[in-house]
Design a protein around this motif. Structure first.
Motif, PDB file in Angstrom:
ATOM      1  N   THR A 113       6.838 -11.661 -17.056  1.00  0.00           N
ATOM      2  CA  THR A 113       7.622 -11.971 -15.855  1.00  0.00           C
ATOM      3  C   THR A 113       6.976 -13.091 -15.035  1.00  0.00           C
ATOM      4  N   ARG A 114       7.804 -13.786 -14.256  1.00  0.00           N
ATOM      5  CA  ARG A 114       7.316 -14.915 -13.434  1.00  0.00           C
ATOM      6  C   ARG A 114       6.432 -14.408 -12.292  1.00  0.00           C
ATOM      7  N   THR A 115       6.845 -13.271 -11.683  1.00  0.00           N
ATOM      8  CA  THR A 115       6.007 -12.614 -10.676  1.00  0.00           C
ATOM      9  C   THR A 115       5.463 -11.353 -11.319  1.00  0.00           C
ATOM     10  N   ALA A 116       4.214 -11.046 -11.073  1.00  0.00           N
ATOM     11  CA  ALA A 116       3.673  -9.792 -11.609  1.00  0.00           C
ATOM     12  C   ALA A 116       4.145  -8.631 -10.734  1.00  0.00           C
ATOM     13  N   PRO A 117       4.740  -7.578 -11.337  1.00  0.00           N
ATOM     14  CA  PRO A 117       4.998  -6.377 -10.545  1.00  0.00           C
ATOM     15  C   PRO A 117       3.664  -5.769 -10.124  1.00  0.00           C
ATOM     16  N   VAL A 118       3.700  -4.953  -9.067  1.00  0.00           N
ATOM     17  CA  VAL A 118       2.448  -4.401  -8.539  1.00  0.00           C
ATOM     18  C   VAL A 118       2.624  -2.959  -8.082  1.00  0.00           C
ATOM     19  N   TRP A 119       1.630  -2.140  -8.398  1.00  0.00           N
ATOM     20  CA  TRP A 119       1.428  -0.842  -7.740  1.00  0.00           C
ATOM     21  C   TRP A 119      -0.074  -0.614  -7.785  1.00  0.00           C
ATOM     22  N   PHE A 120      -0.568   0.299  -6.959  1.00  0.00           N
ATOM     23  CA  PHE A 120      -2.003   0.552  -6.918  1.00  0.00           C
ATOM     24  C   PHE A 120      -2.293   2.009  -7.239  1.00  0.00           C
ATOM     25  N   MET A 121      -3.265   2.240  -8.096  1.00  0.00           N
ATOM     26  CA  MET A 121      -3.701   3.616  -8.328  1.00  0.00           C
ATOM     27  C   MET A 121      -4.182   4.208  -7.011  1.00  0.00           C
ATOM     28  N   ARG A 122      -3.793   5.454  -6.747  1.00  0.00           N
ATOM     29  CA  ARG A 122      -4.085   6.166  -5.499  1.00  0.00           C
ATOM     30  C   ARG A 122      -3.440   5.497  -4.293  1.00  0.00           C
ATOM     31  N   GLN A 123      -2.309   4.804  -4.545  1.00  0.00           N
ATOM     32  CA  GLN A 123      -1.614   4.158  -3.411  1.00  0.00           C
ATOM     33  C   GLN A 123      -1.134   5.187  -2.398  1.00  0.00           C
ATOM     34  N   ALA A 124      -0.797   6.399  -2.880  1.00  0.00           N
ATOM     35  CA  ALA A 124      -0.388   7.487  -1.981  1.00  0.00           C
ATOM     36  C   ALA A 124      -1.629   8.315  -1.717  1.00  0.00           C
ATOM     37  N   GLY A 125      -2.063   8.366  -0.480  1.00  0.00           N
ATOM     38  CA  GLY A 125      -3.271   9.153  -0.230  1.00  0.00           C
ATOM     39  C   GLY A 125      -4.015   8.689   1.003  1.00  0.00           C
ATOM     40  N   ARG A 126      -5.315   8.948   0.968  1.00  0.00           N
ATOM     41  CA  ARG A 126      -6.071   8.960   2.214  1.00  0.00           C
ATOM     42  C   ARG A 126      -6.268   7.627   2.902  1.00  0.00           C
ATOM     43  N   HIS A 127      -5.965   6.472   2.232  1.00  0.00           N
ATOM     44  CA  HIS A 127      -6.112   5.222   2.993  1.00  0.00           C
ATOM     45  C   HIS A 127      -4.942   5.024   3.959  1.00  0.00           C
ATOM     46  N   LEU A 128      -3.867   5.821   3.794  1.00  0.00           N
ATOM     47  CA  LEU A 128      -2.679   5.638   4.647  1.00  0.00           C
ATOM     48  C   LEU A 128      -2.707   6.581   5.850  1.00  0.00           C
ATOM     49  N   PRO A 129      -2.557   6.023   7.079  1.00  0.00           N
ATOM     50  CA  PRO A 129      -2.532   6.882   8.263  1.00  0.00           C
ATOM     51  C   PRO A 129      -1.394   7.902   8.210  1.00  0.00           C
ATOM     52  N   GLU A 130      -0.255   7.531   7.621  1.00  0.00           N
ATOM     53  CA  GLU A 130       0.881   8.466   7.565  1.00  0.00           C
ATOM     54  C   GLU A 130       0.574   9.636   6.621  1.00  0.00           C
ATOM     55  N   TYR A 131      -0.270   9.411   5.594  1.00  0.00           N
ATOM     56  CA  TYR A 131      -0.717  10.513   4.735  1.00  0.00           C
ATOM     57  C   TYR A 131      -1.703  11.401   5.494  1.00  0.00           C
ATOM     58  N   ARG A 132      -2.643  10.764   6.193  1.00  0.00           N
ATOM     59  CA  ARG A 132      -3.648  11.557   6.922  1.00  0.00           C
ATOM     60  C   ARG A 132      -2.978  12.421   7.993  1.00  0.00           C
ATOM     61  N   ALA A 133      -1.883  11.923   8.559  1.00  0.00           N
ATOM     62  CA  ALA A 133      -1.153  12.721   9.558  1.00  0.00           C
ATOM     63  C   ALA A 133      -0.584  13.985   8.902  1.00  0.00           C
ATOM     64  N   LEU A 134      -0.022  13.849   7.707  1.00  0.00           N
ATOM     65  CA  LEU A 134       0.513  15.039   7.018  1.00  0.00           C
ATOM     66  C   LEU A 134      -0.608  15.998   6.635  1.00  0.00           C
ATOM     67  N   LYS A 135      -1.785  15.428   6.272  1.00  0.00           N
ATOM     68  CA  LYS A 135      -2.912  16.267   5.866  1.00  0.00           C
ATOM     69  C   LYS A 135      -3.442  17.126   7.013  1.00  0.00           C
ATOM     70  N   GLU A 136      -3.094  16.741   8.257  1.00  0.00           N
ATOM     71  CA  GLU A 136      -3.511  17.608   9.370  1.00  0.00           C
ATOM     72  C   GLU A 136      -2.738  18.908   9.372  1.00  0.00           C
ATOM     73  N   LYS A 137      -1.550  18.892   8.770  1.00  0.00           N
ATOM     74  CA  LYS A 137      -0.708  20.092   8.763  1.00  0.00           C
ATOM     75  C   LYS A 137      -0.730  20.846   7.446  1.00  0.00           C
ATOM     76  N   TYR A 138      -0.969  20.146   6.359  1.00  0.00           N
ATOM     77  CA  TYR A 138      -0.845  20.783   5.043  1.00  0.00           C
ATOM     78  C   TYR A 138      -2.086  20.521   4.199  1.00  0.00           C
ATOM     79  N   ALA A 139      -2.467  21.512   3.400  1.00  0.00           N
ATOM     80  CA  ALA A 139      -3.557  21.334   2.435  1.00  0.00           C
ATOM     81  C   ALA A 139      -3.031  20.535   1.241  1.00  0.00           C
ATOM     82  N   PHE A 140      -3.963  20.003   0.470  1.00  0.00           N
ATOM     83  CA  PHE A 140      -3.587  19.124  -0.637  1.00  0.00           C
ATOM     84  C   PHE A 140      -2.625  19.802  -1.620  1.00  0.00           C
ATOM     85  N   TRP A 141      -2.952  21.033  -2.048  1.00  0.00           N
ATOM     86  CA  TRP A 141      -2.061  21.720  -3.003  1.00  0.00           C
ATOM     87  C   TRP A 141      -0.694  22.002  -2.383  1.00  0.00           C
TER      88      TRP A 141
END
Ligand code: CP3
Length: 344
Positions: free
Chosen positions: A19-47
């Motif tokens: 492809t002309r542009t490389a598609p992109v995703w990041f391993m562990r993109q969903a998780g602790r680097h995101l403030p919106e994830y950390r907000a959910l982690k205040e209410k729920y355990a990982f499992w």
């Protein structure tokens, strides 16, 4: 009428299109680097997050919404199929095994659950993602030896001495465990594809611990069986071995459409050593996202330059660090999207 190019960009590259542009995703993109994830982690355990399809869908979508990633990796963990086999797992925050597997009797007692018993909540999450996600969902699992690494050692470790001694002291028991993990993984990954995963990634995160002879005995044949079984599903198979440039000749024999490469060697050194036409995924050092903007841009460009000459999915060499500022991810993505892989 559909043509090849109606495929989402990620699937174009995963099926071998340069492809002309490389598609992109990041391993562990969903998780602790995101403030919106950390907000959910205040209410729920990982499992709890993993086992609730609405919440798992929400966490899966967080990085897709924020960054416009080209694929949505399912929010779950490689440990998900272990509890239904009879191996208890907690997260503190890394996986901790209730009773590490150290005997033949423990291995014989393990179950190989049916496809629908392993993780019905993952099936439900993938079905919700089919509706919720504008980009293809990626399913995943751990490679058998990587799962056994945690099951035997009992938790994360630097050198994994218990695992490495066990392979040499009780090889037959290790093989019996790997057999059960392999069969369970095949069922689990087939279920993910049936439920809507458009690609699957097998994570061999601890491949790099082993010398070539140990890897050839305890890892490669099981990885091959899983990838072969998934060939029937028709979705692109992504294989990742971390820390394993010394194992590349073995990895190159595996039936996968996409090889995910860690940051240790540049993609232009890797491509000639893998089957012609396969797609490379990677391989920015996650540490580059902790650098100043100009260093981020030049590291991204170096990866893109080295990825030319065949299909490339841009990713990190391994998971994103939890202290990565989201604005640094944005800087990397801007550099990536401005890059024309076909330019003179
Ligand atoms: O965004 C994504 O990539 C999707 C979710 C995902 C998680 N784990 C969520 C998670 C994926 C794909 C994984 C795979 C995984 N889990 C691997 C293979 C990838 C790799 O990094 O090599 C491994 C080895 C594990 C085992 C594991 N789970 C570890 C070592 C840890 C702790 C370290 C860490 O990065 O946090 C986990 C816990 C875990 N898995 C968390 C998340 C978001 C953090 C738990 C929390 O939020 O408290």
């Amino acid at each position: 009428m559909t043509s090849m190019t109606d495929l989402p960009l990620f699937l174009q590259a995963a099926t071998g299109i340069d492809t002309r542009t490389a598609p992109v995703w990041f391993m562990r993109q969903a998780g602790r680097h995101l403030p919106e994830y950390r907000a959910l982690k205040e209410k729920y355990a990982f499992w709890e997050l993993c086992r609730n399809p609405e919440l798992a869908t929400e966490v899966t979508m967080q990085p897709v919404r924020r960054y416009g990633m080209d694929a949505a990796i399912l929010f779950s963990d490689i440990m998900t199929p272990l509890p239904p086999m009879g191996i208890g797992v907690e997260f503190r925050p890394g996986p901790v095994i209730d009773e590490p597997i150290r005997s033949a009797a423990q291995v014989s007692a393990l179950r190989v659950p049916d496809e629908d018993e392993i993780a019905p909540f993952v099936a439900d999450t993938l079905r919700l993602l089919e509706q919720a996600s504008p980009v293809p969902p990626i399913g995943f699992g751990g490679a058998p030896l990587t799962l056994a690494t945690y099951a035997i050692e009992g938790s994360g470790s630097k050198e994994y001495p218990a695992l490495r001694a066990f392979l040499r002291t009780h090889p037959a028991v290790a093989h019996a465990l790997l057999e059960k993990l392999t069969e369970t993984s095949i069922r689990y990954l087939r279920m993910q594809v049936r439920s809507g995963a458009r690609a699957v990634q097998l994570f061999d995160s601890w491949a790099g611990l082993h010398d070539a002879r140990t890897y050839a005995e305890f890892a490669l044949p099981y990885n091959r069986r899983i990838l072969e079984a998934l060939g029937e599903t028709g979705v692109p198979r992504i294989f990742l071995a971390v820390g394993a440039p010394h194992l590349l000749d073995q990895v190159a024999t595996l039936p996968a459409e996409v090889f995910s490469i860690d940051w240790r060697e540049p993609l232009d050194a890797i491509r000639p050593r893998l089957p012609a036409g396969c797609t490379l995924q990677g391989n920015l050092d996650p540490a580059a996202l902790l650098a100043p903007p100009d260093a981020i841009r030049s590291a991204v460009t170096a990866v893109l330059d080295a990825g030319r000459g065949g299909p490339h999915i841009f990713n990190l060499g391994h998971g994103i660090f939890k202290n990565t500022p989201p604005e640094n991810v944005v800087i990397a993505l801007e550099a990536l999207r401005a890059y024309d892989r076909h330019a003179g």
